[in-house]
Design a protein around this motif. Structure first.
Motif, PDB file in Angstrom:
ATOM      1  N   ALA A 150       0.627  -1.147   0.067  1.00 27.14           N
ATOM      2  CA  ALA A 150       0.016  -0.001  -0.051  1.00 27.14           C
ATOM      3  C   ALA A 150       0.933   1.141  -0.381  1.00 27.14           C
ATOM      4  CB  ALA A 150      -0.573  -0.073   1.413  1.00 27.14           C
TER       5      ALA A 150
ATOM      6  N   THR B 109      -3.461   3.445   5.313  1.00 28.08           N
ATOM      7  CA  THR B 109      -3.903   5.183   3.472  1.00 28.08           C
ATOM      8  C   THR B 109      -4.626   5.422   4.268  1.00 28.08           C
ATOM      9  OG1 THR B 109      -5.465   3.075   3.405  1.00 28.08           O
ATOM     10  CG2 THR B 109      -3.358   2.014   2.535  1.00 28.08           C
TER      11      THR B 109
ATOM     12  N   ASN C 172      -4.949  -1.299   2.552  1.00 26.83           N
ATOM     13  CA  ASN C 172      -3.717  -1.827   3.212  1.00 26.83           C
ATOM     14  C   ASN C 172      -3.192  -2.243   3.067  1.00 26.83           C
ATOM     15  OD1 ASN C 172      -4.471  -2.535   5.157  1.00 26.83           O
ATOM     16  ND2 ASN C 172      -3.701  -1.224   7.044  1.00 26.83           N
TER      17      ASN C 172
END
Length: 247
Positions: free
Chosen positions: A140, A181, A187
């Motif tokens: 991510a 995120t 994520n």
């Protein structure tokens, strides 16, 4: 398919993160270990300070459950010396799998030699002690190109420095599950990121961590080619229910 043998049951929150006391945290950790023993999962993934406890519980139960822990978690920015010291202690305590958080920030900043060095030395330490080693790349936090490049970098370091018989013991792993995120973006592992990892890490195996929330999603990941799945809701997934944990 025995899906339980793909599942790394995971509990990595600190007491502060969980909003509980140290004593309450210990109770939660012990319940995760006991559940993993009872359900016959592949592995219990816990913080380094709980490895010795897990080893004792597993030995007392005469279980085949293995133990994993995380190194330099979750940022991955500890020095190489700090990472190796933490891994060494986990080995002393009885760990089976060492999941290092790769210094992906250094990679993004172009400090490639530092990243290569930690992959080489961390992998060497694990393999010398007959441990499974995993490198968490935190998908991510990376662009698609960076996921491809970092997966390939790990593969190349391993292939250039270790015997082919060791390749199956060194994983590229998607996520910590703790990366923050923006805008609700995933994520953890997604099909898109896992395909890129599989294509560029091979012949090293891949672990999908974070984001796998149902039995069908787990099966899809296995069919793509992943060898391990990390989840804090292993029992729910194995029983065909939707994950109720955040990781």
């Amino acid at each position: 398919m025995n899906i339980k043998q793909y599942l790394d049951s995971t509990y990595l929150k600190t007491p502060d993160q969980a909003g509980i006391s140290v004593e309450e945290d210990l109770t939660v950790v012990m319940s995760f270990i006991q559940e993993a023993i009872h359900e016959q999962f592949k592995l219990i993934m816990i913080r380094p300070n709980h490895v010795a406890l897990a080893k004792k519980m597993i030995n007392d139960a005469k279980s085949k459950l293995t133990i994993g822990t995380v190194i330099s978690f979750p940022e991955g920015t500890n020095s190489l010396e700090e990472k190796l010291a933490e891994a060494n202690q986990a080995i002393v305590d009885g760990v089976d799998d060492l999941d290092f958080v790769c210094n992906y920030q250094a990679f993004k900043n172009g400090t490639i030699d530092l990243v290569k060095k930690e992959i080489l030395e961390g992998t060497k330490l694990g393999l010398e002690h007959h441990k499974i080693v995993k490198w968490i790349i935190e998908v991510a936090a990376l662009s698609d190109d960076q996921i491809i490049q970092l997966s390939a970098l790990i593969k190349n370091v391993v292939m250039d420095n270790f015997k082919e018989s060791s390749f199956s013991s060194v994983f590229v792993k998607s996520s910590t599950g703790f990366f923050k995120t923006q805008d609700g973006l995933p994520n953890g592992a997604t099909v898109h990121t896992i395909i890129m990892m599989l294509e560029n890490a091979s012949p090293l195996p891949v672990k999908a961590a974070g984001g796998v929330r149902t039995y069908d999603e787990a099966v899809e990941m296995i069919q793509l080619g992943v060898k391990r799945i990390g989840t804090s809701s292993a029992k729910a997934i194995a029983n065909g229910m939707e994950a109720n944990g955040a990781y």
